[in-house]
Enzyme design. Structure first.
Site, PDB file in Angstrom:
ATOM      1  N   CYS A 114       0.845  -1.209   0.000  1.00 35.31           N
ATOM      2  CA  CYS A 114       0.000   0.000   0.000  1.00 35.31           C
ATOM      3  C   CYS A 114       0.881   1.260   0.000  1.00 35.31           C
ATOM      4  CB  CYS A 114      -0.958  -0.037   1.188  1.00 35.31           C
ATOM      5  SG  CYS A 114      -2.350   1.119   1.015  1.00 35.31           S
ATOM      6  N   HIS A 171      -3.722  -5.274   0.806  1.00 36.40           N
ATOM      7  CA  HIS A 171      -3.160  -5.754   2.076  1.00 36.40           C
ATOM      8  C   HIS A 171      -3.241  -7.273   2.155  1.00 36.40           C
ATOM      9  CE1 HIS A 171      -2.623  -1.851   4.114  1.00 36.40           C
ATOM     10  NE2 HIS A 171      -3.644  -1.470   3.357  1.00 36.40           N
ATOM     11  N   ASP A 188      -0.032 -13.943  30.799  1.00 36.62           N
ATOM     12  CA  ASP A 188       1.327 -13.436  30.580  1.00 36.62           C
ATOM     13  C   ASP A 188       2.259 -13.717  31.752  1.00 36.62           C
ATOM     14  OD1 ASP A 188       0.171 -12.492  28.285  1.00 36.62           O
ATOM     15  OD2 ASP A 188      -0.017 -10.432  28.985  1.00 36.62           O
ATOM     16  N   GLU A 240      -2.027  -9.100   4.443  1.00 38.44           N
ATOM     17  CA  GLU A 240      -2.002  -9.556   5.830  1.00 38.44           C
ATOM     18  C   GLU A 240      -3.384  -9.730   6.452  1.00 38.44           C
ATOM     19  OE1 GLU A 240      -1.433  -4.994   5.960  1.00 38.44           O
ATOM     20  OE2 GLU A 240      -0.986  -6.690   4.645  1.00 38.44           O
ATOM     21  N   LYS A 254       0.484 -11.966  21.817  1.00 38.59           N
ATOM     22  CA  LYS A 254      -0.363 -12.666  22.787  1.00 38.59           C
ATOM     23  C   LYS A 254      -0.666 -14.098  22.350  1.00 38.59           C
ATOM     24  CE  LYS A 254      -3.046 -12.251  26.524  1.00 38.59           C
ATOM     25  NZ  LYS A 254      -2.660 -11.664  27.807  1.00 38.59           N
TER      26      LYS A 254
END
Length: 512
Positions: free
Chosen positions: A84, A170, A227, A172, A368
């Site tokens: 992009c 895009h 975490d 992704e 995460k």
């Protein structure tokens, strides 16, 4: 862990999708890092990347103060992919022309692949993609050939002799068909080895922790969340009994959570953990406090005081484990500048300055979803790994108004029903967060033959990937019905239940 000789660098020009690029690359078992667009060329050279990706971004290449990377990047003799805005910047740097689009493209579109292309090798000639651009490349630089078009613009181009590749769409995002395969083809062009695995990460992380810590002692503040639990398990694998974990009950956890999670830490994970029941101390600090920010600060300060006292009992401790994740690292050097303070969070991040401890941050390279994957590889129970996020100040920010012992019990009981019914409907793992909020208002109700004047509970359930944005969950009516009926019937003090249908932004996930 990170195979430093096999790394892709992503230069961030401010796209909302930049982290998604990194996640897709890592899903393809190649390590990558995100750097600001203005990273000095010497730092980029020092990392010796196998390839470079220029991300999208909201600017126009011609704007004053538009983000431009060092042009020397194009002379590093490594494959470079512009996405992009990154495509437009490539064209601009190399003598092409970028123009405002006559027909802006936002959302779903279709490209027609033309001729041979290394990025589209083996693909169909027509491909659904996701566009988000107001400018387009109206004239390609010398040496480039067009490899795909939409009705309104160039869709892709490449110059294989110089290893430049460019996409206007895009790859992704999930809306682009075979987007991951396109990125995979780029990795093949870069001659990347697909060796970024959690097993390899564990081996290297353990070695790194042992080298950093030596024979000294380490302390870790556990929250019960994913975490801190995974970070503790990893450090425990590296140094064993020289790690001491502290799990503080601030009296604001979910119902029975302190006892249940402490049992998991001791019996399942076999951590050297000290449980500290400090609920009365925290509650004492919250008497008469209604302001959300003041609540957070008082809880945070008290947490530090309790942690400090308990740490002092352990004798000499040199290191503090912290569950810093890669998005936190990226945000600290964001191209968008410092974010406005929406609300204060408390975590052990405030401790090192007061305690002069060195940080051990074994998760700072991970997203995460990778942390959850790591937890599975380390053998943690699903009860910990799939745990929904929980705010540091706990239920205090879900009790609007003053926090009292009675109101905590009311909310704990209502919240437990929400989680039970979400689990019963097999929705728990699909939802980012689901919880109850106790409102500071009372309404009239009728129970049996008596008039009541009791509290209102709001139910909140959201979908999210990282907590930065969120959309409210369209819970089935029968699930909402069971939640409402059970709370009103079983929780003394609540006679009305409402459902929160706001997204973030403009609302936040938590109510305070």
């Amino acid at each position: 862990m990170s195979n430093k000789s096999n790394i892709i660098l992503i230069l961030d020009f401010g796209s909302q999708y930049t982290q998604l690029i990194a996640r897709r690359i890592r899903e393809l078992n190649v390590y990558c890092e995100i750097l600001p667009f203005n990273t000095p060329i010497e730092k980029i050279k020092a990392k010796n990347p196998k390839g470079i990706i220029l991300s999208g971004g909201p600017a126009s290449v011609y704007e004053k103060d538009a983000p431009h990377c060092d042009r020397e990047i194009l002379n590093l003799s490594v494959p470079t992919l512009g996405i992009c805005y990154g495509f437009q910047l490539l064209a601009y740097f190399l003598g092409g022309k970028v123009s405002p689009s006559k027909q802006r493209e936002y959302g779903a579109a279709e490209i027609n692949v033309s001729g041979s292309s290394r990025l589209f090798d083996g693909f169909a000639t027509t491909l659904p993609v996701w566009m988000s651009h107001g400018d387009y490349v109206s004239e390609l630089p010398a040496g480039f050939i067009s490899t795909a078009k939409t009705e309104n613009a160039l869709g892709a181009a490449e110059d294989t002799s110089r290893n430049y590749y460019a996409l206007q769409f895009h790859p992704e995002v999930v809306h682009t068909a075979q987007g991951k395969e396109i990125l995979g083809n780029f990795l093949d062009i870069c001659s990347c080895h697909r060796d970024w695995t959690m097993s390899a990460f564990i081996d290297e992380a353990v070695a790194t922790i042992r080298e950093q810590v030596g024979e000294r002692h380490v302390i870790c503040g556990l929250s019960g969340g994913v975490d801190s639990s995974v970070a503790a398990a990893l450090v425990d694998r590296a140094i064993g009994s020289r790690l001491t974990c502290l799990f503080i009950d601030n009296g604001l956890l979910r119902k029975d959570e302190f006892v249940e999670v402490l049992k998991i830490y001791k019996e399942n994970m076999h951590l050297n953990v000290v449980g500290i029941a400090a609920g009365e101390r925290f509650l004492g600090k919250l008497i008469g406090v209604e302001d959300p920010e003041l609540k957070r600060k008082k809880i945070g300060n008290e947490f530090i005081e309790v942690f400090q006292e308990e740490a002092n009992k352990l004798g000499k401790v040199d290191f503090l484990v912290q569950g810093t994740l890669y998005p936190d690292v990226i945000e600290s050097v964001s191209v968008k500048g410092p974010s406005a303070v929406i609300k204060s969070h408390h975590n052990v991040g405030g401790l090192p300055e007061k305690m002069s401890l060195k940080l051990v941050e074994p998760l700072r390279e991970l997203f995460k979803d990778e942390v959850r994957q790591l937890g599975r590889e380390l053998g943690l129970s699903n009860e910990i790994i799939s745990r929904q996020p929980f705010p540091g100040p706990g239920l205090a920010v879900r009790i609007l108004g003053e926090v009292t012992a009675d109101r905590i019990i009311i909310l704990q009981n209502a919240d437990k029903i929400v989680i039970e019914e979400i689990r019963r409907a097999n929705l728990y793992d699909e939802i980012w967060q689901a919880f109850a909020v106790l409102l500071p208002i009372q309404t009239v109700g009728v129970m049996g033959d008596s008039r009541t004047y009791e509290n209102v509970a709001a139910i909140r359930a959201v979908h999210s990937q990282d907590g930065m944005t969120a959309d409210w969950v369209r819970l089935p009516y029968d699930v909402l019905h069971r939640i409402s009926s059970r709370i009103i019937s079983e929780v003394k003090g609540i006679n009305r239940v409402v459902y929160d249908v706001s997204s973030k932004p403009p609302s936040t996930i938590e109510w305070e």
